[in-house]
Structure formats: structure tokens, C-alpha cells
Design an enzyme around this catalytic site. Structure first.
Site, PDB file in Angstrom:
ATOM      1  N   GLU A 141      79.417  56.407 -31.678  1.00 30.65           N
ATOM      2  CA  GLU A 141      78.727  57.688 -31.787  1.00 30.65           C
ATOM      3  C   GLU A 141      79.130  58.666 -30.684  1.00 30.65           C
ATOM      4  O   GLU A 141      78.343  59.514 -30.272  1.00 30.65           O
ATOM      5  CB  GLU A 141      77.210  57.487 -31.797  1.00 30.65           C
ATOM      6  CG  GLU A 141      76.735  56.641 -32.971  1.00 30.65           C
ATOM      7  CD  GLU A 141      75.220  56.513 -33.024  1.00 30.65           C
ATOM      8  OE1 GLU A 141      74.543  56.998 -32.106  1.00 30.65           O
ATOM      9  OE2 GLU A 141      74.720  55.914 -33.992  1.00 30.65           O
ATOM     10  N   GLU A 210      76.140  51.338 -39.242  1.00 33.84           N
ATOM     11  CA  GLU A 210      74.751  51.196 -38.788  1.00 33.84           C
ATOM     12  C   GLU A 210      73.816  51.745 -39.852  1.00 33.84           C
ATOM     13  O   GLU A 210      73.634  52.954 -39.970  1.00 33.84           O
ATOM     14  CB  GLU A 210      74.506  51.907 -37.452  1.00 33.84           C
ATOM     15  CG  GLU A 210      75.086  51.186 -36.258  1.00 33.84           C
ATOM     16  CD  GLU A 210      74.636  51.809 -34.930  1.00 33.84           C
ATOM     17  OE1 GLU A 210      73.790  52.732 -34.956  1.00 33.84           O
ATOM     18  OE2 GLU A 210      75.147  51.373 -33.879  1.00 33.84           O
TER      19      GLU A 210
END
Length: 806
Positions: A141, A210
Site C-alpha cells: 500500500e 487483502e
């Protein structure tokens, strides 16, 4: 969404290793935990625009996120086995950089990642070496914060990609939430929903690294809960719209042992509302419903991998649509043009209304916010909104045969007793300004984190030669980052200042001095774990401190720092163990030298929880919250592997006051299970077959619904307390008979299962109960005893059945 706190690195959050098995996940357990690790036949891993290619075949993969530091090694085999049983092909785990390199400067990022990859090569762990590793991830991320660094951020992404690929791991690399990932790196999606995600190149497959099937719990906050109907809807939509790899964050969450909880202010529990709970027990119906979903997706796999371009799209209504996969447009050595498969996904994205649609000449009913999966393009095998899995109700019960006892110590200073449970505690009041070899002298005020190198939550600030009238330490205010401050003068407590969030100016604080030495004790809470410029945040004091006279403050024993010590015996059995710390304040606890984590008795707001959780509509972390008006965390897990049969030492460092008399040792297990089945339910997924004799089509012949029940290891079904054949009402633990009810329901089921021919089954066989339905609706509630497993098959031919047992 992993904790990524590594001091001194303005960029570079860490490396992630995804461990997988392409054939059967149980082989991963055998590979890791055998005395002499097993190996697979070497196979290559690559990818195209549709999917990962494992040993020359496209695959649709389900992954279970499990973080190895949040479970003890003794738990790993069971967690992997339960993941495989739940339908997972892959285990995904982060490499905890801060765990492997706890001190800054020993390894910079490139050297650390290289060391890991070289070690995996040395141990023959990559797929092409006969090992289980099929995929690696670099960064996590980073795209969310890349713009904070300008051009340096863009350059860093390119450098990290070149560095990773250049290590010669021989498997694909991934970056998640990284829209500018280079051509040789797969960019992946993280989020609650990823069905609309498309990678940044038409040469890359859609991966969901995720899938947030829960959320973090915070001290002083409610407990997040994501309904399994919505999570299943999100997963089904992802595969419906072209996805090929999906990972649950988390499939097992576990525990933030020691000082590893991030945040700021994440609780010690990292349960995450996962299919396997913090203690390693199945969370039902989430685990069971997702298991059925995975089985349905696997039935569709031949069709899903055969479509080379987009599936056939069909509009079924204003908010209803179908995606049809049929081939064979994709061929390999294991497929021929004679193998023609067809699978379909029917979606109703209306949040409120049930829809009745026509697909290929057949009528289908779609509940709101749901997806129906048709492995053969005709029969529904699974609908995301229809939960047929059992419901398990967990229980926390006292687990000690005798009370906690610290009387073994000859230095007993304090003896405390309670009317309900007797406990002898050794207590020690922490000295103010304790000096040690690690102390040093410096001019000015230093920031907490850089002084302690993140090895301790605690730091003393001491100064001497203070004016007898007014103390002024250079600066204009006291700024605290995530902590508590205690102020002492001449070894006497004067004032406590609490702080919940960072950059809060506290001051001027007045302190009237009549002493020679000033002590300030700072308690640091959880650190922030995500964002740009983490290395500059620090913790504790920022800027200077101005103290100008004391007006009033908390003065009393409860504000002192105490260490408590006692002994206890391990509860009998194999059920997970938890300590009840409701009576304590804030601090840390150790069992036999193992830090079980921070505790903090903060209460969640009374408002914000919904009496009824409605799964329909987009989920966020505040929807369907639980635990309003209660402690954010009351129970603290103690792994069985850390316990001895007797004389287990419990040490507690209490920061803000608390009563150790209220601490208890408890067992966590499933006490009650419920189930229901209806004539309109779908048949179990294991009845479906795929036969080449019918051109590879997936088919089903026996459509009888079935209810399956199982109890935890170490328990037996001891009684069935409710059963109704007819039109039962209510829900688990609140069943009641409806207008139609057979009075003999309870006796028929009890006699058949508990007292009939099934009662002589061996204990090892008694783990599951199956109820087969032919034209009936029913439910079952079961509770069990504490000493064995239970399993069996019960055939019932009736119209409606509801059962409840203990």
C-alpha cells in the site's frame, strides 16, 4: 493493512512472503512440520492476463491470511489444516521486518529482502525447487502515501521493483494498491470490495491480496463485525467479474503479543472477526458459509479458466446481471476441445428487494445484495445471502481447579482475598526514578522513541538542582504523543496527565516546588503503524516542557505504579485459556516470562451498535459494530504451550490502578451449536461431481438438502434440548415451535442420535452430526460436554425439524 512500523526508514514498509500449495494445503503442513521436510515435484509459476499459471495450468486460488507471530508455532499446523478444510489453496503471511530486525541499522531494506530470498533458496522453498512458495510481494500500500514524497516516491517504486525482480526468486512479484507498478510487477487490490478492480496492464491478472473480512479493534472503541453474507457477496462478485486470486485479511487474526500492537491504540486482540477466531476455534457460521462458497467457486474453476477474454454478460433486470463462463477458449495439455464447461453467476445488487429473474429459460429468485452460483449454468449450488452453516455460540467459563496462589514466595508483602475466589498476591510498589545501567545524562528533553529504540513503553525524565520556588524547563508547552505522564517531586506523586491522540498541547501545567529533584514518568501507548514520514513522528514529549506551579492533582495509592505476582495451575483439558483483566487498569502482563500483551480497561461508547445487523449494502468498519458500553477487550489469551501443569508465574505491571482480586483464569470454547435445514435449501456441495463422460460439465443428481453440525475438539454432544419438525420460529438459543409442530420431534432425534444405534459410536468418530432432509424444514441447537468429540449421521424424513442440545 499490516503493521509496518520500522524506525529510520522514510520509505520501504517491508517485504511480504506468500506461501502456497498448488495441490493440497495439507501438504504445506507436512512440508513445514515434518521432522524431515517433504518436497513437491518442482513446478513453475507464471501468469497471463487471466490468472496465475501453476505448473502450466491457470488456477482460481483462495488464500488464507495468517500471520505467524500472532500465533505460537504449536498452533501453526492446526491453523493450516483448518484453512485447508475451509477450502483455502494458499496461505499468505507477511514477513515481519520489525520482528526479524528489531534494532535499526542492522539491515537496510535491500539487504534484508535479499537475505530472505537467499534463505528461501537455500532451504529449497520456491516452487521451481520443489517447495511451496508461489508468489512474493514487495511493499504494501505504498501507493497511498507515494505522493507525499514527490518524485522520490515514484523513483522508489521503480527501484524497489528492480531490486526485487533482480534477486532471482523465480516466482512472480506483487505490489498492492500500486497503480504505477512496473510492467514486471503485478499490481493488486486491497479493500472491502475489489470486483471493480482492474490491473494497470492487460497482461496482468486481477489479484485481491487483502480482502478485509473484518477490521481493527481500538482501545475505547466498539468491536467491528462484518456479516458473512456481505463478505461472501464481495468474494463471489470478484470471481464473477474476472478475479482469479483472493486472500482473506484475516483468515486467522491472532494476538498482538508483547508490545507489537500498532495503531495507534489497536487492542492486544487481533481477532479481526476472522473465520478462525483469536483462540484458533472456528467462528461459525462465517467459516462454514465461506467454506461452501469456496467449494462452489472450485466447481466453476474449469469454466472460469477456460474463458480467455471477458465472460458473456447478460442483463437480467435494473440491478440484476449474469456473467456466463463457457469454453474452451483456453487450452493446455490437460484440456481438450471436447471438454466443454459452463458456469454462471447471477447477481442482485439491489440492497433492499428480492428479485425474480429468468436465465436461460429458467426462473430464479435472488435475495437482495446476493450472488447465486450455478456451476452447470442450471442448478444453484450456493447463494451468498442464504446461510446454512451451523451457528456456534462461544462460552468463557472458569478453568481453575483451585485459586491463584502466590504463597510460595517468602517475600510476600501483600495478601488480598475475595469472598468468591481466594488469591494470594505478592505486590511491589515501583520506586520513583529507578536508576539503572542504561540511564544517561543529557541537556534538554529527548523524544521517547529515539531514547528507548522502541524497546520499552516506559521512560523516566529526572532533573535535579531545581529552584525551591518555581521550576521552568525551557519551552512553551508540554506536547505528548500517545501516552500518559506522571509527575513526581521529591519522590512524591503530584499529578497525572492522560492523552489519547497525538499532538495535543497540555499546558501550562502548574507545579509548586519545594524539592530538589523532579521526576516525570512517561507511559507510551501503541504507535501509529501506517502513513508517510513515520520515522519523524516519534512518541512522548515533543518540544519543551513548561511547569509553573502545582494547583491540584490526583494524590493517592491508586495512581502509583505496582507490580503484582502470583502463581496458578493450568486448567485441565485442551480448551484455549484466557485471563479476565476487567478489574485492572492499564499495563502489561507476563506468564512464565512470556509477554501476553498490553491491557487497558477502556469502555466503548454506549451508542453506535445496531440491535440487528443488516448485511445488505456496502460495508464499512462502523457498520454492524458490537460491544457498545463494554470493555473494548476483557479477555487476554494465554497460549497453552506457554503453560506448565502447575506453578505458572503471572506478573503484572499496573500503571494506573487496578484490583488483582478480580483476575480469573478461564476457558474459551464453543458451548452451543445450532443448525437449520429446509426443503428449499441447496444440496451440500460435496454432492456435485465433474465427469469427463459428460463433456466436463459439473452436475448433481441427489438434490436432498443436508444440515451438518460439528463441535470443538475435546467435546461430545451430550444433549439435544430443542427440536421441532414443522414451522419453527426464532433463532439460535431462542427457538420456539410454530403453528405446525410435531410433538415427537425432540424424542425422535434424541433417541436416534443419543440413545439409538448411533450412541455406540466410538468417541473418535463423534465429531459431526449430519441431518439429511427430504421435504422438510428444520433447525438444531446442540450443546456438548467437556471431554470428547462427537460425530455421526442422523437420517430424518420429516417436514420441519428444529433441534437444540446441550
Amino acid at each position: 493493512m499490516e503493521s509496518k512500523r520500522v524506525l529510520g526508514f522514510p520509505i520501504g514498509i517491508g517485504a511480504v512472503v506468500l506461501i502456497a500449495v498448488s495441490i493440497a494445503l495439507i501438504n504445506l503442513s507436512q512440508f513445514i512440520f515434518a521432522e524431515r521436510p517433504l518436497s513437491f515435484e518442482p513446478f513453475n509459476v507464471s501468469y497471463d492476463h487471466r490468472a496465475l499459471i501453476i505448473d502450466g495450468r491457470r488456477r482460481m486460488l483462495i488464500s488464507a491470511g495468517i500471520h505467524y507471530p500472532r500465533a505460537t508455532p504449536e498452533m501453526w499446523p492446526d491453523l493450516i489444516a483448518k484453512s485447508k478444510e475451509g477450502g483455502a489453496d494458499v496461505i499468505q503471511s507477511y514477513a515481519f521486518w520489525n520482528g526479524h530486525e528489531p534494532v535499526r541499522g542492522q539491515e537496510e531494506m535491500q539487504r534484508f529482502v535479499k537475505k530472505m530470498v537467499d534463505l528461501m533458496k537455500q532451504e529449497m522453498l520456491f516452487s521451481w525447487q520443489g517447495g511451496p512458495i508461489i508468489l512474493l510481494q514487495i511493499e504494501n500500500e505504498y501507493g497511498n502515501i507515494e505522493s507525499s514524497f514527490g518524485q522520490r516516491g515514484k523513483d522508489y517504486v521503480k527501484w524497489a521493483a528492480r531490486m526485487a525482480v533482480g534477486l532471482g526468486a523465480g516466482v512472480p512479484w506483487v505490489m498492492c494498491r500500486q497503480t504505477d507498478a512496473p510492467e514486471n510487477i503485478i499490481d493488486a487490490c486491497n479493500g472491502f470490495y475489489c470486483d471493480g478492480f482492474r490491473p494497470n496492464s492487460d497482461k496482468k491478472p486481477a489479484l485481491w491480496t487483502e480482502d478485509w473480512n473484518g477490521w481493527y479493534a481500538y482501545w475505547g472503541g466498539t468491536v467491528p463485525h462484518r456479516p458473512v453474507q456481505d463478505n461472501a457477496f464481495a468474494v463471489a462478485r470478484f470471481f464473477q467479474r474476472g478475479g482469479s486470486f483472493q486472500n482473506y485479511y484475516m483468515y486467522f487474526g491472532g494476538t498482538n503479543f508483547g508490545r507489537t500492537s500498532g495503531g495507534p491504540f489497536y487492542t492486544t486482540s487481533y481477532d479481526y472477526d476472522a473465520p478462525i477466531d483469536e483462540y484458533g476455534l472456528l467462528r461459525q457460521p462465517k467459516w462454514g458459509h465461506l467454506k461452501d462458497l469456496h467449494a462452489a467457486i472450485k466447481l466453476c474453476e474449469p469454466s472460469l479458466v477456460s474463458v480467455d477474454n471477458s465472460p458473456q454478460y447478460q442483463r437480467l433486470g435494473p440491478k440484476q446481471e449474469a456473467h456466463v463462463y463457457h469454453g474452451p477458449e483456453y487450452l493446455n495439455s490437460n484440456q481438450s476441445r471436447n471438454e466443454i464447461a459452463c458456469s454462471a453467476f447471477l447477481a442482485n445488487i439491489d440492497e433492499h428487494n428480492t428479485a425474480r429473474v429468468t436465465f436461460r429459460g429458467r426462473a430464479y429468485t435472488l435475495p437482495p445484495w446476493s450472488v447465486s452460483i450455478l456451476p452447470d449454468c442450471e442448478n444453484v449450488a450456493f447463494n451468498t445471502a442464504k446461510v446454512n452453516a451451523q451457528i456456534s455460540v462461544k462460552s468463557i467459563e472458569p478453568g481453575l481447579s483451585r485459586p491463584l496462589d502466590s504463597g510460595r514466595s517468602e517475600e510476600l508483602l501483600h495478601q488480598l482475598r475475595d469472598s468468591s475466589i481466594s488469591m494470594d498476591w505478592k505486590t511491589v510498589k515501583e520506586p520513583v526514578g529507578a536508576w539503572s545501567e542504561s540511564n544517561f545524562t543529557v541537556h534538554g528533553i529527548l523524544e521517547h522513541l529515539n531514547v528507548t529504540k522502541d524497546t520499552s513503553d516506559y521512560l523516566w525524565y529526572i532533573t535535579s538542582g531545581v529552584s525551591l520556588d518555581i521550576v521552568v524547563i525551557a519551552g512553551s508547552f508540554l506536547s505528548i504523543l500517545m501516552g500518559l505522564v506522571f509527575i513526581y517531586t521529591d519522590y512524591m506523586f503530584q499529578k497525572r496527565i492522560s492523552h489519547i491522540w497525538r499532538q495535543m498541547k497540555i499546558g501550562p501545567q502548574s507545579l509548586l516546588i519545594a524539592c530538589v529533584i523532579l521526576f516525570i514518568f512517561l507511559l507510551m501507548a501503541n504507535l501509529q503503524n501506517y502513513g508517510a514520514f513515520l520515522e519523524k513522528d516519534g512518541a512522548g514529549f515533543r518540544g519543551g516542557i513548561k511547569l509553573s506551579g502545582l494547583k491540584s492533582g490526583e494524590i493517592g495509592l491508586s495512581a502509583s505504579l505496582w507490580t503484582y505476582q502470583t502463581y496458578f495451575d493450568a486448567p485441565d483439558g485442551i480448551d484455549p485459556v484466557a485471563l479476565d483483566f476487567e478489574s485492572m487498569g492499564k499495563g502489561q502482563a507476563w506468564v512464565n516470562g512470556h509477554n501476553i500483551g498490553r491491557f487497558w480497561s477502556l469502555v466503548a461508547p454506549k451508542d453506535g451498535c445496531q440491535e440487528t445487523c443488516d448485511y445488505r449494502g456496502a460495508y464499512n468498519e462502523n457498520k454492524c459494530a458490537k460491544n457498545c458500553g463494554k470493555l473494548s477487550q476483557k479477555w487476554y489469551r494465554v497460549p497453552r504451550s506457554w503453560l506448565k501443569s502447575s506453578d505458572n508465574l503471572l506478573v503484572i505491571f499496573e500503571e494506573t490502578g487496578g484490583n488483582p482480586l478480580g483476575i480469573s483464569v478461564n476457558l474459551h470454547y464453543t458451548r452451543t451449536i445450532c443448525g437449520s435445514v429446509s426443503e428449499s435449501d441447496y444440496p451440500p456441495l460435496h454432492r456435485w461431481t465433474r465427469q469427463s463422460s459428460i463433456h466436463g460439465r459439473t452436475s448433481i443428481s441427489n438434490t436432498t438438502p443436508e444440515m451438518q453440525l460439528r463441535c470443538d475438539d475435546g467435546h461430545v454432544i451430550s444433549d439435544i434440548v430443542f427440536a421441532s419438525y414443522g414451522t419453527p420460529l426464532g433463532s439460535c438459543q431462542h427457538f420456539s415451535t410454530g403453528q405446525c409442530h410435531a410433538d415427537s420431534s425432540l424424542s425422535v432425534v434424541s433417541n436416534s442420535y443419543l440413545h439409538g444405534s448411533t450412541s455406540d459410536r466410538s468417541t473418535s468418530d463423534k465429531k459431526e452430526m449430519n441431518v439429511y432432509s427430504v421435504g422438510f424444514v428444520g433447525a438444531l441447537l446442540v450443546r456438548w460436554a467437556d471431554n470428547a468429540k462427537t460425530a455421526g449421521i442422523l437420517a430424518v424424513d420429516s417436514r420441519i425439524l428444529v433441534l437444540e442440545a446441550v
